[in-house]
Design an enzyme around this catalytic site. Structure first.
Site, PDB file in Angstrom:
ATOM      1  N   GLU A  51       0.842  -1.211   0.000  1.00 20.63           N
ATOM      2  CA  GLU A  51       0.000   0.000   0.000  1.00 20.63           C
ATOM      3  C   GLU A  51       0.877   1.262   0.000  1.00 20.63           C
ATOM      4  OE1 GLU A  51      -3.091  -0.500   3.091  1.00 20.63           O
ATOM      5  OE2 GLU A  51      -4.387  -0.994   1.397  1.00 20.63           O
ATOM      6  N   ASP A  92      -4.116  -5.404  18.157  1.00 24.22           N
ATOM      7  CA  ASP A  92      -2.851  -5.983  17.685  1.00 24.22           C
ATOM      8  C   ASP A  92      -2.053  -6.720  18.764  1.00 24.22           C
ATOM      9  OD1 ASP A  92      -3.464  -4.938  15.236  1.00 24.22           O
ATOM     10  OD2 ASP A  92      -2.313  -3.105  15.538  1.00 24.22           O
ATOM     11  N   GLN A 104     -10.444  -4.212  11.039  1.00 20.54           N
ATOM     12  CA  GLN A 104     -11.751  -4.888  11.085  1.00 20.54           C
ATOM     13  C   GLN A 104     -11.867  -5.823  12.289  1.00 20.54           C
ATOM     14  OE1 GLN A 104     -13.768  -8.198   8.308  1.00 20.54           O
ATOM     15  NE2 GLN A 104     -12.743  -6.633   7.149  1.00 20.54           N
TER      16      GLN A 104
END
Ligand code: NAD
Length: 406
Positions: A166, A301, A319
């Site tokens: 990305e 995380d 998500q």
């Protein structure tokens, strides 16, 4: 009144607070701790690192979503959690006692101990780090006008996982701006991405992953695979290619900007708090609590949750962090109210979409593959959805991605 302490105002921590404020008004005291006064959309850090968006577009003040009658915000660094005393130790405040702790301190860059990686490359795990990357690139481009050193025009990204891909897509979009600063043509700005794997983007089927790789190739990104990075020296990446003889000699590529995206691990506070973890991720119980400590929730995380096939934990994403937060808020509500706790946590991914710059993307959602423009729109809708879930209409209207017609 029960005290709930939430550590971290990322996707998982802030969403937990937002939900608890709705469900337990007047029944709990919530204290939220974060180092920064703002929440940031970690999935958009590459936009800030490339300079395509200012930091203000991917952040909003935490207080925008807090109800001060229920929640107190403390801006400080969490040193550790003393699980036996049920106390959180902070750098500049008195210790905080809790009945329930929600540990959501997010991720840090993982160097895997590779020599020179910390000193000689730029990580991208926070807004400050992303801004530092952008200002470094700008400096190199301006320097080129004086030095004419071709390495000023080169950017190497170490690690072609989701983050690296990305990022390189966003940098490709930014090429014309960099070129203008350096006084060269956009084609002269060289983008390299290096990865140890043979097959990139393993989360996608081969056809879709190939589509993504071809997108990068069309943008003239130089991709080196099966290249295990062994050392980073100043302005130099040293790597070994699969099939090389083991005589210790290494390949090298030079650039004045080297960015480190070979993976992340959960917050170091996990280990400091005596929690058993692998790369900073604790294998959660069925109720998303730490093993043997049902009053300490591990979300986002710092958590590892196994899918039913039990092979490897779900990847960390915004998500799943939001989904964990929803569950924790329901579980805590039941415990505070003394009602039956919800059934064990389960997760169903709605899909994953990777962006390659502003107008290109690819991914899978609800069993379908998406490419090109529809995927790019889907990606922006996914980002808008998470912004809406956390910040409500106010943040969505101010920071949402509505540039859908391109
Ligand atoms: P990652 O672990 O997914 O990818 C790291 C890459 O670096 C891998 O391809 C690996 O082969 C490579 N690598 C590691 N060590 C290397 C070495 N010494 N030499 C060469 N290559 C090396 O890490 P990430 O991309 O930072 O992503 C972290 C997590 O965040 C993942 O779970 C990812 O799925 C998630 N994420 C999701 C999104 C999204 O959903 N849009 C975006 C970014 C990240």
């Amino acid at each position: 009144m029960k005290k709930i302490v939430v550590l971290g105002a990322g996707y998982a921590g802030l969403k937990t607070v937002v939900e608890l404020q709705k469900k337990l008004r007047g029944q709990v005291e919530i204290t939220l701790v974060d180092e920064n006064p703002y929440h940031y959309e970690a999935t958009d850090l590459h936009e800030v690192a490339s300079g395509n968006l200012p930091a203000s577009k991917i952040t909003f003040p935490i207080t925008d979503v807090l109800n001060p009658q229920i929640t107190t915000l403390i801006l400080d660094h969490v040193d550790k959690v003393d699980q036996d005393k049920k106390v959180v130790e902070l750098s500049n405040h008195q210790p905080l006692s809790y009945d329930y702790c929600v540990f959501a301190l997010g991720f840090v860059s993982e160097t895997f101990g590779i020599k020179g990686a910390e000193e000689n490359s730029l990580p991208m795990t926070s807004v400050k780090e992303a801004e530092a990357i952008h200002s470094h690139i700008i400096t190199q481009m301006k320097d080129y006008q004086v030095t004419k050193d071709p390495n000023d025009l080169k950017i190497i990204i170490c690690g072609a996982g989701f983050t690296g891909i990305e990022l390189v897509g966003a940098l490709a979009d930014a090429r014309p701006r960099y070129a203008k600063l350096a006084g060269v043509t956009p084609e002269q700005i060289e983008l390299h991405i290096i990865d140890a794997s043979k097959r990139l983007l393993p989360m996608f089927n081969e056809k879709l992953a190939d589509y993504g790789i071809n997108l990068l190739k069309k943008l003239d990104v130089k991709i080196t695979t099966e290249a295990l990075i062994q050392e980073i020296q100043p302005e130099t990446v040293l790597y070994q290619l699969a099939g090389d003889t083991d005589d210790g000699s290494l390949h090298k590529v030079e650039a004045n900007t080297i960015i480190w995206t070979t993976g992340v691990s959960g917050s170091p506070v996990v280990a400091k708090s005596g929690l058993q973890a692998r790369r900073g991720r604790v294998m959660d119980s069925e109720h998303l609590t730490a093993p043997g400590n049902d009053d300490m929730y591990m979300v986002g995380d710092v958590a590892a949750v196994m899918p039913p096939d039990g092979k490897r934990p779900y990847p960390t994403t915004a998500q799943i962090a939001l989904s964990m937060a929803n569950y924790v808020a329901r579980d805590l509500t039941a415990r505070v109210k003394g009602t039956a706790r919800p059934a064990v946590y389960t997760y169903k991914s709605l899909g994953t979409v990777a962006s390659v710059g502003n107008t290109r993307a690819f991914g899978e959602a609800l069993g379908h593959s998406y490419k090109g423009y529809p995927a790019s729109v889907l990606k922006k809708m996914i980002m808008n959805k998470s912004l809406m879930e956390l910040g409500g209409f106010k943040e969505l209207l101010a920071k949402g991605r509505f540039d859908l017609y391109h």
